[in-house]
Design a protein around this motif. Structure first.
Motif, PDB file in Angstrom:
ATOM      1  N   ASP A 170     -39.855 -50.824  39.395  1.00 23.23           N
ATOM      2  CA  ASP A 170     -39.516 -49.431  39.706  1.00 23.23           C
ATOM      3  C   ASP A 170     -38.016 -49.262  39.938  1.00 23.23           C
ATOM      4  OD1 ASP A 170     -40.134 -46.770  39.992  1.00 23.23           O
ATOM      5  OD2 ASP A 170     -40.621 -46.904  42.127  1.00 23.23           O
ATOM      6  N   TYR A 171     -37.240 -49.831  39.009  1.00 21.95           N
ATOM      7  CA  TYR A 171     -35.784 -49.765  39.123  1.00 21.95           C
ATOM      8  C   TYR A 171     -35.253 -48.435  38.591  1.00 21.95           C
ATOM      9  CZ  TYR A 171     -30.864 -50.599  38.101  1.00 21.95           C
ATOM     10  OH  TYR A 171     -29.498 -50.483  38.021  1.00 21.95           O
ATOM     11  N   ASN A 172     -34.504 -47.712  39.401  1.00 16.13           N
ATOM     12  CA  ASN A 172     -33.838 -46.462  39.002  1.00 16.13           C
ATOM     13  C   ASN A 172     -34.698 -45.682  37.995  1.00 16.13           C
ATOM     14  OD1 ASN A 172     -32.034 -44.423  38.276  1.00 16.13           O
ATOM     15  ND2 ASN A 172     -30.268 -45.777  38.431  1.00 16.13           N
ATOM     16  N   PRO A 173     -35.788 -45.082  38.439  1.00 12.18           N
ATOM     17  CA  PRO A 173     -36.747 -44.419  37.549  1.00 12.18           C
ATOM     18  C   PRO A 173     -36.143 -43.403  36.579  1.00 12.18           C
ATOM     19  CG  PRO A 173     -37.619 -44.553  39.764  1.00 12.18           C
ATOM     20  CD  PRO A 173     -36.191 -44.987  39.855  1.00 12.18           C
ATOM     21  N   ILE A 174     -35.168 -42.622  37.058  1.00 14.61           N
ATOM     22  CA  ILE A 174     -34.562 -41.607  36.186  1.00 14.61           C
ATOM     23  C   ILE A 174     -33.838 -42.270  35.019  1.00 14.61           C
ATOM     24  CG2 ILE A 174     -32.805 -39.803  36.029  1.00 14.61           C
ATOM     25  CD1 ILE A 174     -33.494 -38.957  38.851  1.00 14.61           C
ATOM     26  N   LEU A 175     -33.040 -43.290  35.308  1.00 13.18           N
ATOM     27  CA  LEU A 175     -32.310 -44.005  34.251  1.00 13.18           C
ATOM     28  C   LEU A 175     -33.281 -44.714  33.309  1.00 13.18           C
ATOM     29  CD1 LEU A 175     -29.703 -45.081  32.985  1.00 13.18           C
ATOM     30  CD2 LEU A 175     -29.771 -46.970  34.645  1.00 13.18           C
ATOM     31  N   THR A 176     -34.279 -45.392  33.874  1.00 10.88           N
ATOM     32  CA  THR A 176     -35.243 -46.139  33.064  1.00 10.88           C
ATOM     33  C   THR A 176     -35.993 -45.223  32.107  1.00 10.88           C
ATOM     34  OG1 THR A 176     -35.550 -47.808  34.795  1.00 10.88           O
ATOM     35  CG2 THR A 176     -37.283 -47.623  33.125  1.00 10.88           C
ATOM     36  N   ASN A 177     -36.460 -44.080  32.607  1.00  7.87           N
ATOM     37  CA  ASN A 177     -37.209 -43.152  31.756  1.00  7.87           C
ATOM     38  C   ASN A 177     -36.307 -42.452  30.742  1.00  7.87           C
ATOM     39  OD1 ASN A 177     -40.172 -42.945  32.618  1.00  7.87           O
ATOM     40  ND2 ASN A 177     -39.126 -42.868  34.582  1.00  7.87           N
ATOM     41  N   ALA A 178     -35.046 -42.203  31.126  1.00  3.59           N
ATOM     42  CA  ALA A 178     -34.112 -41.578  30.189  1.00  3.59           C
ATOM     43  C   ALA A 178     -33.820 -42.520  29.021  1.00  3.59           C
ATOM     44  CB  ALA A 178     -32.815 -41.221  30.919  1.00  3.59           C
ATOM     45  N   VAL A 179     -33.597 -43.806  29.335  1.00  2.00           N
ATOM     46  CA  VAL A 179     -33.345 -44.797  28.276  1.00  2.00           C
ATOM     47  C   VAL A 179     -34.571 -44.924  27.377  1.00  2.00           C
ATOM     48  CG1 VAL A 179     -32.942 -47.244  27.805  1.00  2.00           C
ATOM     49  CG2 VAL A 179     -31.656 -46.096  29.618  1.00  2.00           C
ATOM     50  N   THR A 180     -35.757 -44.960  27.979  1.00  6.80           N
ATOM     51  CA  THR A 180     -36.996 -45.052  27.195  1.00  6.80           C
ATOM     52  C   THR A 180     -37.131 -43.867  26.256  1.00  6.80           C
ATOM     53  OG1 THR A 180     -38.150 -46.273  28.947  1.00  6.80           O
ATOM     54  CG2 THR A 180     -39.518 -45.133  27.317  1.00  6.80           C
ATOM     55  N   PHE A 181     -36.893 -42.679  26.776  1.00  8.46           N
ATOM     56  CA  PHE A 181     -37.024 -41.462  25.957  1.00  8.46           C
ATOM     57  C   PHE A 181     -36.062 -41.489  24.773  1.00  8.46           C
ATOM     58  CE2 PHE A 181     -35.872 -37.074  24.901  1.00  8.46           C
ATOM     59  CZ  PHE A 181     -37.131 -36.532  24.654  1.00  8.46           C
ATOM     60  N   ILE A 182     -34.819 -41.891  25.013  1.00  7.65           N
ATOM     61  CA  ILE A 182     -33.818 -41.914  23.943  1.00  7.65           C
ATOM     62  C   ILE A 182     -34.134 -43.001  22.912  1.00  7.65           C
ATOM     63  CG2 ILE A 182     -31.390 -42.381  23.416  1.00  7.65           C
ATOM     64  CD1 ILE A 182     -30.719 -41.191  26.198  1.00  7.65           C
ATOM     65  N   VAL A 183     -34.409 -44.215  23.389  1.00  6.25           N
ATOM     66  CA  VAL A 183     -34.662 -45.346  22.489  1.00  6.25           C
ATOM     67  C   VAL A 183     -35.912 -45.115  21.632  1.00  6.25           C
ATOM     68  CG1 VAL A 183     -35.323 -47.784  22.398  1.00  6.25           C
ATOM     69  CG2 VAL A 183     -33.483 -47.053  23.916  1.00  6.25           C
ATOM     70  N   MET A 184     -36.987 -44.657  22.253  1.00  7.71           N
ATOM     71  CA  MET A 184     -38.231 -44.458  21.508  1.00  7.71           C
ATOM     72  C   MET A 184     -38.147 -43.251  20.579  1.00  7.71           C
ATOM     73  SD  MET A 184     -39.689 -47.092  22.509  1.00  7.71           S
ATOM     74  CE  MET A 184     -41.202 -46.922  21.565  1.00  7.71           C
ATOM     75  N   SER A 185     -37.344 -42.246  20.955  1.00 10.98           N
ATOM     76  CA  SER A 185     -37.155 -41.080  20.079  1.00 10.98           C
ATOM     77  C   SER A 185     -36.421 -41.482  18.807  1.00 10.98           C
ATOM     78  CB  SER A 185     -36.375 -39.979  20.812  1.00 10.98           C
ATOM     79  OG  SER A 185     -37.124 -39.461  21.894  1.00 10.98           O
TER      80      SER A 185
END
Length: 237
Positions: A170-185
Motif C-alpha cells: 500500500d505504498y503511496n496509493p495515488i502515485l501507484t494507481n496513477a502509474v498503473t492507469f498511465i502504463v496500462m492505458s
C-alpha cells in the motif's frame, strides 16, 4: 484431433485437389483427406480450427459444414484449453483475495482491489522474468511504445514487479494507481490495434512461457487494471 465435415460444391477431381490444398494451408491443420463422391473433408488438426476459418480458406462455391460434431462445444473446449493458464491465474488470485477478505470483519472493496492488483502484477511479472529477452522481443511486435523504444519491453517487466510490490504494501496509493492507469492505458493501445486488425501474433502477457494468441482476453486483462486503478484514484481524490 480429427473431424469429418460435409463439403459440397465439388464436381471433379481437380476440385478435390483444390479444396485439399486450400485446407492444408490453414494454420494448425496437419492433414486433409477429401472425397468428392461422399462430399466430405476429413481434417486433422493440432488444435481445433473454427468452421468459419476453414470456410474462409475455400472458394465461395465450396461450402463446408460440421455434421458429425458440435462446433460450439468444440470451440468452447478449444478456447478453454488455450486460455487455461490465464483462467487458472485469475482463479487463484481471486481465491486468495477472497480468503483475505473472509478473515476481515467486513468486506473491504478497496483492499480487495488492491490485493487483486498486487497478485496480478506480481504473477504476470514473474512469467515475464523467466525469459526477459523473449518477452521484450514479443512485446515490441505490438506495443506502441516498445516499437519505438525496444528497451521499454525490458523496463515494463520491472514496472509490473514494482507495481505489484507497491499494491501489496500500500505504498503511496495515488502515485501507484496513477502509474498503473498511465502504463496500462498505453499498453492497451497496441493490444486494441492488433485485435481490431485481426493480427495473429502471440500475446506477451505471460512472457514466452505460454503461446497465447492476442485476443479480447488480453483487452479484458489490461482494461480491468485500468478500470480498477481509475476507481481507486477517483475514490481517493
Amino acid at each position: 484431433m480429427t473431424h469429418t465435415y460435409q463439403l459440397t460444391g465439388m464436381t471433379c477431381t481437380s476440385c478435390e485437389d483444390k479444396v485439399k490444398k486450400a485446407l492444408q494451408l490453414v494454420d494448425n491443420v496437419t492433414a486433409v483427406e477429401v472425397s468428392k463422391n461422399e462430399n466430405t473433408a476429413t481434417v486433422t488438426m493440432s488444435k481445433h480450427v473454427g468452421l468459419s476459418e476453414l470456410q474462409n480458406a475455400l472458394e465461395n462455391k465450396y461450402q463446408i459444414a460440421a455434421v458429425h460434431h458440435n462446433e460450439i462445444a468444440e470451440e468452447t473446449k478449444s478456447w478453454t484449453e488455450t486460455y487455461k493458464p490465464i483462467l487458472l491465474i485469475f482463479f487463484y488470485i481471486s481465491l486468495i483475495t477472497g480468503l483475505i477478505q473472509f478473515t476481515n470483519s467486513h468486506f473491504d472493496f478497496m483492499q480487495a482491489m488492491r490485493h487483486f492488483m498486487a497478485g496480478f502484477f506480481l504473477v504476470f511479472s514473474f512469467f515475464k522474468m523467466l525469459n526477459l529477452k523473449g518477452f521484450a522481443e514479443s512485446y515490441k511486435m505490438y506495443d506502441v511504445l516498445a516499437k519505438k523504444i525496444p528497451a521499454w519491453g525490458y523496463v515494463y517487466a520491472f514496472v509490473e514487479l514494482g507495481l505489484g510490490i507497491a499494491y501489496l504494501i500500500d505504498y503511496n496509493p495515488i502515485l501507484t494507481n496513477a502509474v498503473t492507469f498511465i502504463v496500462m492505458s498505453i499498453s492497451i493501445i497496441g493490444v486494441l490495434q492488433s485485435v481490431l486488425n485481426k493480427k495473429k501474433i502471440q500475446c506477451a502477457c505471460l512472457g514466452d512461457v505460454f503461446n497465447l494468441p492476442m485476443s479480447t482476453v488480453t483487452i479484458i486483462e489490461d482494461g480491468l487494471m485500468i478500470i480498477m486503478s481509475l476507481i481507486m484514484l477517483i475514490t481517493m481524490l
